[in-house]
Design an enzyme around this catalytic site. Structure first.
Site, PDB file in Angstrom:
ATOM      1  N   ASP A  97      -2.561   9.586 -10.427  1.00 19.06           N
ATOM      2  CA  ASP A  97      -2.722   8.342 -11.194  1.00 19.06           C
ATOM      3  C   ASP A  97      -1.431   7.827 -11.784  1.00 19.06           C
ATOM      4  O   ASP A  97      -1.046   6.694 -11.975  1.00 19.06           O
ATOM      5  CB  ASP A  97      -3.921   8.885 -12.640  1.00 19.06           C
ATOM      6  CG  ASP A  97      -5.106   8.993 -12.124  1.00 19.06           C
ATOM      7  OD1 ASP A  97      -5.449   8.624 -11.006  1.00 19.06           O
ATOM      8  OD2 ASP A  97      -5.889   9.479 -12.973  1.00 19.06           O
ATOM      9  N   ASN A 154      -2.112  13.117  -3.889  1.00 16.97           N
ATOM     10  CA  ASN A 154      -3.335  13.966  -4.790  1.00 16.97           C
ATOM     11  C   ASN A 154      -3.604  15.173  -4.136  1.00 16.97           C
ATOM     12  O   ASN A 154      -3.680  16.053  -5.100  1.00 16.97           O
ATOM     13  CB  ASN A 154      -4.631  12.875  -4.128  1.00 16.97           C
ATOM     14  CG  ASN A 154      -4.613  11.641  -5.227  1.00 16.97           C
ATOM     15  OD1 ASN A 154      -4.255  11.602  -6.265  1.00 16.97           O
ATOM     16  ND2 ASN A 154      -5.229  10.791  -4.687  1.00 16.97           N
ATOM     17  N   HIS A 210      -5.009  14.919  -8.742  1.00 12.78           N
ATOM     18  CA  HIS A 210      -5.464  13.378  -8.861  1.00 12.78           C
ATOM     19  C   HIS A 210      -4.571  12.791 -10.292  1.00 12.78           C
ATOM     20  O   HIS A 210      -4.407  11.620 -10.194  1.00 12.78           O
ATOM     21  CB  HIS A 210      -6.757  13.367  -9.198  1.00 12.78           C
ATOM     22  CG  HIS A 210      -7.515  13.130  -7.907  1.00 12.78           C
ATOM     23  ND1 HIS A 210      -7.889  13.965  -7.059  1.00 12.78           N
ATOM     24  CD2 HIS A 210      -7.881  12.002  -7.354  1.00 12.78           C
ATOM     25  CE1 HIS A 210      -8.513  13.297  -6.186  1.00 12.78           C
ATOM     26  NE2 HIS A 210      -8.459  12.041  -6.222  1.00 12.78           N
ATOM     27  N   GLU A 260      -4.908   2.447  -3.811  1.00 12.40           N
ATOM     28  CA  GLU A 260      -3.458   2.368  -3.886  1.00 12.40           C
ATOM     29  C   GLU A 260      -2.792   1.283  -3.367  1.00 12.40           C
ATOM     30  O   GLU A 260      -1.760   1.384  -2.715  1.00 12.40           O
ATOM     31  CB  GLU A 260      -2.762   3.727  -3.266  1.00 12.40           C
ATOM     32  CG  GLU A 260      -3.813   4.532  -2.433  1.00 12.40           C
ATOM     33  CD  GLU A 260      -3.886   3.937  -1.201  1.00 12.40           C
ATOM     34  OE1 GLU A 260      -4.875   3.014  -0.943  1.00 12.40           O
ATOM     35  OE2 GLU A 260      -3.058   4.199  -0.346  1.00 12.40           O
ATOM     36  N   ASP A 268       0.810  -1.275   0.118  1.00 13.43           N
ATOM     37  CA  ASP A 268       0.013  -0.064   0.035  1.00 13.43           C
ATOM     38  C   ASP A 268       0.789   1.185  -0.002  1.00 13.43           C
ATOM     39  O   ASP A 268       1.789   1.483   0.666  1.00 13.43           O
ATOM     40  CB  ASP A 268      -0.877  -0.083   1.221  1.00 13.43           C
ATOM     41  CG  ASP A 268      -1.835   1.072   1.388  1.00 13.43           C
ATOM     42  OD1 ASP A 268      -3.121   0.681   1.019  1.00 13.43           O
ATOM     43  OD2 ASP A 268      -1.410   2.151   1.290  1.00 13.43           O
TER      44      ASP A 268
HETATM   45  P1  GH3 Z   1      -1.591   5.615   4.392  1.00 16.16           P
HETATM   46  O1  GH3 Z   1      -0.102   5.741   4.287  1.00 16.16           O
HETATM   47  O2  GH3 Z   1      -2.046   4.948   5.683  1.00 16.16           O
HETATM   48  O3  GH3 Z   1      -1.897   4.441   3.354  1.00 16.16           O
HETATM   49  O4  GH3 Z   1      -2.295   6.796   3.953  1.00 16.16           O
HETATM   50  P2  GH3 Z   1      -2.824   6.927   2.401  1.00 16.16           P
HETATM   51  O5  GH3 Z   1      -2.908   8.507   2.310  1.00 16.16           O
HETATM   52  O6  GH3 Z   1      -2.126   6.383   1.345  1.00 16.16           O
HETATM   53  O7  GH3 Z   1      -4.232   6.267   2.427  1.00 16.16           O
HETATM   54  P3  GH3 Z   1      -5.510   6.739   2.382  1.00 16.16           P
HETATM   55  O8  GH3 Z   1      -6.581   5.459   2.487  1.00 16.16           O
HETATM   56  O9  GH3 Z   1      -6.083   7.819   3.620  1.00 16.16           O
HETATM   57  O10 GH3 Z   1      -5.986   7.580   1.039  1.00 16.16           O
HETATM   58  C1  GH3 Z   1      -5.783   6.885  -0.300  1.00 16.16           C
HETATM   59  C2  GH3 Z   1      -6.049   7.620  -1.253  1.00 16.16           C
HETATM   60  O11 GH3 Z   1      -5.921   7.024  -2.331  1.00 16.16           O
HETATM   61  C3  GH3 Z   1      -7.510   8.376  -1.102  1.00 16.16           C
HETATM   62  C4  GH3 Z   1      -7.915   8.053  -2.640  1.00 16.16           C
HETATM   63  O12 GH3 Z   1      -8.539   9.393  -2.986  1.00 16.16           O
HETATM   64  C5  GH3 Z   1      -6.596   7.672  -3.476  1.00 16.16           C
HETATM   65  N1  GH3 Z   1      -6.907   7.005  -4.674  1.00 16.16           N
HETATM   66  C6  GH3 Z   1      -7.654   5.873  -4.849  1.00 16.16           C
HETATM   67  N2  GH3 Z   1      -7.801   5.596  -6.050  1.00 16.16           N
HETATM   68  C7  GH3 Z   1      -7.067   6.333  -6.672  1.00 16.16           C
HETATM   69  C8  GH3 Z   1      -6.933   6.631  -8.138  1.00 16.16           C
HETATM   70  O13 GH3 Z   1      -7.415   5.779  -8.960  1.00 16.16           O
HETATM   71  N3  GH3 Z   1      -6.253   7.571  -8.544  1.00 16.16           N
HETATM   72  C9  GH3 Z   1      -6.005   8.529  -7.856  1.00 16.16           C
HETATM   73  N4  GH3 Z   1      -5.227   9.589  -8.077  1.00 16.16           N
HETATM   74  N5  GH3 Z   1      -6.140   8.565  -6.169  1.00 16.16           N
HETATM   75  C10 GH3 Z   1      -6.680   7.567  -5.919  1.00 16.16           C
HETATM   76 MG    MG Z   2      -1.993   4.019   1.553  1.00 20.25          MG
END
Ligand code: GH3
Ligand code: MG
Length: 314
Positions: A194, A185, A190, A220, A177
């Site tokens: 990506d 982001n 975004h 992610e 992860d």
């Molecule tokens: P941690 O280190 O605890 O994993 O924190 P984190 O910020 O990585 O985790 P969190 O679950 O808070 O946020 C994950 C983010 O990933 C939120 C979401 O908007 C983003 N995300 C999910 N799918 C996509 C995608 O396809 N593209 C983009 N750009 N962002 C995405």
């Molecule tokens: Mg994460």
């Protein structure tokens, strides 16, 4: 288009070859039925075939019958040549799987239009196969990263679980992860996020062996399935993955972005048999949670992840 002519009469074979070459076909010839069958059932055969009914070795009808039983993916259009005019013989030929027939002697124009009809069928078949391949890709892969989607990687995991249950050996899964990805982001947008996901996928793929599998499990989060790798092998691989992702900043359209990843590792021995593959995911998830809690950009192993009884990997 490539075409096979199977005809044992040399003069007639040569005339046909010359005519078809003149019409723009790439011609292969066979002097008897066995040679024709070898070519048509071999690697990348022509899609069009003109088979004489009566030939030494295998008769044209028998070749049709055998090839239709094999059901190759690409359709083969078969025209039988015959001097037999008895209706029941022709019915027999069509029932054996021929698409069309010509009774000798025939007019060249007749051959030309029959071949044109055959080509149309083959082109339609190729279009259908291409459309099916695109649909298949869409149904099984994540459009952003090109990796397997969640269903597909879970399917790979189930298969690996079944394989180890049947044949023995071991395997490992890794939940990976990206760290603080939300901040990527928020800071860069975004689209840059990506790009980071795509680059992360590429870096992982470069580090994997051809028979390892990786899929996008969630936003992610990535799930890796590593056959015949557990204990020390799995620990070393997860560490290489961690270092490989963080090694240098990722070049995106919004500039270079530093990315790290946390990993939870669980080997097949860590899953209680009753819980199966889902138990293994839970074990890897718990380990990932600990990796996050212990500071991120690190690898944590599930309880019991070092597999006992696996002499190849410890
Ligand atoms: P941690 O280190 O605890 O994993 O924190 P984190 O910020 O990585 O985790 P969190 O679950 O808070 O946020 C994950 C983010 O990933 C939120 C979401 O908007 C983003 N995300 C999910 N799918 C996509 C995608 O396809 N593209 C983009 N750009 N962002 C995405
Ligand atoms: Mg994460």
């Amino acid at each position: 288009m490539r075409i096979l002519i199977a005809e044992d009469e040399p003069a007639f074979r040569q005339i046909l070859e010359k005519i078809l070459t003149g019409w723009g076909y790439e011609v292969r010839v066979a002097e008897d039925g066995s040679a024709a069958y070898r070519i048509l059932s071999g690697e990348d055969p022509p899609r069009l075939a003109i088979l004489d009914w009566k030939m030494p070795g295998l008769e044209g009808v028998e070749i049709c019958r055998r090839l239709r039983e094999e059901k190759p993916e690409h359709y083969l259009y078969i025209i039988l040549l015959t001097s037999q005019q008895r209706e029941e013989d022709l019915v027999q030929g069509m029932e054996a799987g021929a698409d069309d027939y010509l009774i000798k002697p025939f007019k060249l124009n007749e051959l030309r239009v029959r071949l044109r009809a055959g080509r149309r069928i083959i082109e339609l078949n190729e279009e259908l196969l291409a459309a099916r391949a695109i649909l298949q890709e869409k149904a099984t892969h994540d459009p952003l990263t090109g990796l397997r989607n969640r269903e597909e990687i879970l399917d790979a995991l189930d298969k690996e679980f079944a394989r180890v249950g049947r044949d023995g050996g071991c395997f490992t899964i890794i939940m990976a992860d990206l760290d603080h990805f939300k901040e990527v982001n928020d800071s860069y947008g975004h689209l840059a996020g990506d790009e980071v996901l795509r680059i992360s996928a590429q870096r992982m793929l470069r580090l994997m062996r051809p028979y390892d599998a990786v899929g996008r499990y969630g936003g992610e989060e990535f799930l890796l399935v590593l056959p015949e790798c557990c204990g020390g092998c799995a620990r070393a691989f997860a560490e290489r993955l961690r270092a490989g992702l963080a090694e240098r900043p990722m070049d995106t359209s919004e500039g270079a972005i530093d990315v790290t990843v946390s990993l939870g590792v669980a080997a097949s021995g860590a899953a209680a048999g009753r819980e199966g593959a889902r138990g293994l995911i839970k074990a890897a998830d718990d380990a990932l949670y600990r990796a996050k809690a212990n500071g991120r950009n690190r690898v944590e192993l599930a309880e019991g992840a070092a597999v006992r009884g696996c002499p190849n990997h410890d």
